[in-house]
Design a protein around this motif. Structure first.
Motif, short mmCIF file in Angstrom:
data_model
loop_
_atom_site.label_atom_id
_atom_site.label_comp_id
_atom_site.label_asym_id
_atom_site.label_seq_id
_atom_site.Cartn_x
_atom_site.Cartn_y
_atom_site.Cartn_z
N GLY A 143 0.78 -1.22 0.00
CA GLY A 143 0.00 0.00 0.00
C GLY A 143 0.82 1.27 0.00
O GLY A 143 0.27 2.37 0.19
N ARG A 144 2.12 1.15 -0.20
CA ARG A 144 2.96 2.34 -0.22
C ARG A 144 2.91 3.01 -1.59
O ARG A 144 2.65 2.36 -2.60
N THR A 145 3.14 4.29 -1.62
CA THR A 145 3.21 5.03 -2.87
C THR A 145 4.61 4.88 -3.45
O THR A 145 5.60 5.06 -2.74
N VAL A 146 4.68 4.55 -4.71
CA VAL A 146 5.96 4.41 -5.41
C VAL A 146 5.97 5.41 -6.56
O VAL A 146 5.03 5.45 -7.35
N ILE A 147 7.00 6.21 -6.62
CA ILE A 147 7.14 7.20 -7.69
C ILE A 147 8.28 6.75 -8.59
O ILE A 147 9.38 6.47 -8.11
N VAL A 148 8.01 6.71 -9.88
CA VAL A 148 8.98 6.21 -10.84
C VAL A 148 9.16 7.22 -11.96
O VAL A 148 8.19 7.77 -12.48
N ASN A 149 10.39 7.48 -12.33
CA ASN A 149 10.69 8.26 -13.52
C ASN A 149 11.00 7.24 -14.60
O ASN A 149 12.08 6.67 -14.63
N GLY A 150 10.01 6.99 -15.43
CA GLY A 150 10.16 5.92 -16.41
C GLY A 150 9.99 6.40 -17.83
O GLY A 150 10.03 7.60 -18.12
N SER A 151 9.76 5.46 -18.70
CA SER A 151 9.59 5.73 -20.12
C SER A 151 8.11 5.74 -20.49
O SER A 151 7.33 4.93 -19.99
N ARG A 152 7.77 6.61 -21.42
CA ARG A 152 6.39 6.62 -21.92
C ARG A 152 6.02 5.27 -22.52
O ARG A 152 4.86 4.85 -22.45
N ALA A 153 7.00 4.56 -23.06
CA ALA A 153 6.74 3.26 -23.69
C ALA A 153 6.30 2.20 -22.68
O ALA A 153 5.69 1.20 -23.06
N THR A 154 6.60 2.40 -21.40
CA THR A 154 6.25 1.39 -20.39
C THR A 154 4.87 1.60 -19.78
O THR A 154 4.41 0.77 -18.99
N ILE A 155 4.21 2.69 -20.10
CA ILE A 155 2.93 3.00 -19.46
C ILE A 155 1.92 1.85 -19.58
O ILE A 155 1.31 1.47 -18.57
N PRO A 156 1.72 1.25 -20.76
CA PRO A 156 0.76 0.13 -20.81
C PRO A 156 1.14 -1.02 -19.87
O PRO A 156 0.27 -1.58 -19.19
N ALA A 157 2.42 -1.36 -19.79
CA ALA A 157 2.86 -2.44 -18.90
C ALA A 157 2.65 -2.08 -17.44
O ALA A 157 2.22 -2.92 -16.63
N VAL A 158 2.92 -0.83 -17.08
CA VAL A 158 2.73 -0.39 -15.69
C VAL A 158 1.24 -0.42 -15.33
O VAL A 158 0.85 -0.92 -14.28
N ARG A 159 0.40 0.12 -16.22
CA ARG A 159 -1.04 0.11 -15.96
C ARG A 159 -1.59 -1.31 -15.88
O ARG A 159 -2.51 -1.58 -15.13
N ASN A 160 -1.00 -2.21 -16.65
CA ASN A 160 -1.44 -3.60 -16.64
C ASN A 160 -0.99 -4.32 -15.37
O ASN A 160 -1.68 -5.20 -14.86
N ARG A 161 0.15 -3.96 -14.83
CA ARG A 161 0.73 -4.65 -13.67
C ARG A 161 0.16 -4.17 -12.33
O ARG A 161 0.07 -4.94 -11.38
N TYR A 162 -0.19 -2.88 -12.26
CA TYR A 162 -0.62 -2.30 -10.99
C TYR A 162 -2.03 -1.72 -11.10
O TYR A 162 -2.38 -1.12 -12.12
N ALA A 163 -2.81 -1.87 -10.03
CA ALA A 163 -4.21 -1.45 -10.05
C ALA A 163 -4.37 0.07 -10.04
O ALA A 163 -5.22 0.61 -10.73
N ARG A 164 -3.57 0.75 -9.24
CA ARG A 164 -3.69 2.22 -9.12
C ARG A 164 -2.44 2.87 -9.66
O ARG A 164 -1.37 2.80 -9.05
N VAL A 165 -2.60 3.54 -10.79
CA VAL A 165 -1.47 4.20 -11.44
C VAL A 165 -1.91 5.59 -11.85
O VAL A 165 -2.99 5.76 -12.41
N ALA A 166 -1.10 6.57 -11.57
CA ALA A 166 -1.31 7.92 -12.06
C ALA A 166 -0.10 8.30 -12.89
O ALA A 166 1.02 8.34 -12.39
N VAL A 167 -0.33 8.54 -14.16
CA VAL A 167 0.76 8.91 -15.06
C VAL A 167 0.88 10.43 -15.09
O VAL A 167 -0.08 11.13 -15.41
N PHE A 168 2.06 10.91 -14.74
CA PHE A 168 2.37 12.33 -14.79
C PHE A 168 3.17 12.59 -16.05
O PHE A 168 4.19 11.94 -16.28
N LEU A 169 2.73 13.52 -16.85
CA LEU A 169 3.50 13.95 -18.01
C LEU A 169 4.12 15.29 -17.65
O LEU A 169 3.42 16.29 -17.48
N VAL A 170 5.43 15.30 -17.49
CA VAL A 170 6.16 16.52 -17.16
C VAL A 170 6.74 17.02 -18.47
O VAL A 170 7.55 16.35 -19.10
N GLU A 171 6.28 18.20 -18.88
CA GLU A 171 6.64 18.67 -20.21
C GLU A 171 7.09 20.13 -20.22
O GLU A 171 6.74 20.90 -19.32
#
Length: 146
Positions: free
Chosen positions: A52-80
């Motif tokens: 139940g801990r919050t995990v913050i990741v600086n990742g690749s846009r290409a991994t978003i589908p895999a992350v959303r598929n693996r974890y139930a609660r995901v918030a994608v931040f687009l820093v632009e």
């Protein structure tokens, strides 16, 4: 990351061979390649999420589908920010050649649609302002308002 640490940047580093070995042994939750390097999120991240801990990741846009598929609660931040600002910041890091920076800025992620981001952060001003915007958004999400 398969890039040796640089003066202003601290991260876990593995050689290509060690990375491949760690990946085969299941030591990563998610891996990807970008900019000629290999990146991985440690498998220990799964346990933190399951606790139940919050995990913050600086990742690749290409991994978003895999992350959303693996974890139930995901918030994608687009820093632009505008490409000129990014180019200047990348050059200031002194980590990459001009040609590498140009290739990085030109890189497209076909499966990524910016409208799929849950939170968009304008990081074109002072870095501190971008960081504050991220903190405000995280607090809003944590309180259930985001």
């Amino acid at each position: 990351i398969t890039r040796a640490p640089h003066g202003a940047e601290h991260h876990g580093w593995l050689s290509d061979t060690a990375f491949e070995s760690a990946e085969r042994q299941g030591q990563f939750a998610i891996t990807w390649e970008a900019h000629g390097l290999r990146y991985g999120l440690p498998a220990s991240m799964d346990e933190a999420v399951w606790q139940g801990r919050t995990v913050i990741v600086n990742g690749s846009r290409a991994t978003i589908p895999a992350v959303r598929n693996r974890y139930a609660r995901v918030a994608v931040f687009l820093v632009e920010c505008p490409i000129g600002v990014r180019a200047h910041r990348l050059a200031q890091r002194g980590r990459e050649s001009h040609a590498t920076i140009e290739a990085r800025l030109a890189r497209m992620v076909p499966a990524f649609d910016p409208t799929d981001a849950d939170v968009r952060i304008d990081n074109s001003g002072a870095i501190e302002a971008g960081v504050e915007a991220i903190v405000v958004a995280l607090r809003s999400l944590a309180s259930g308002r985001g």
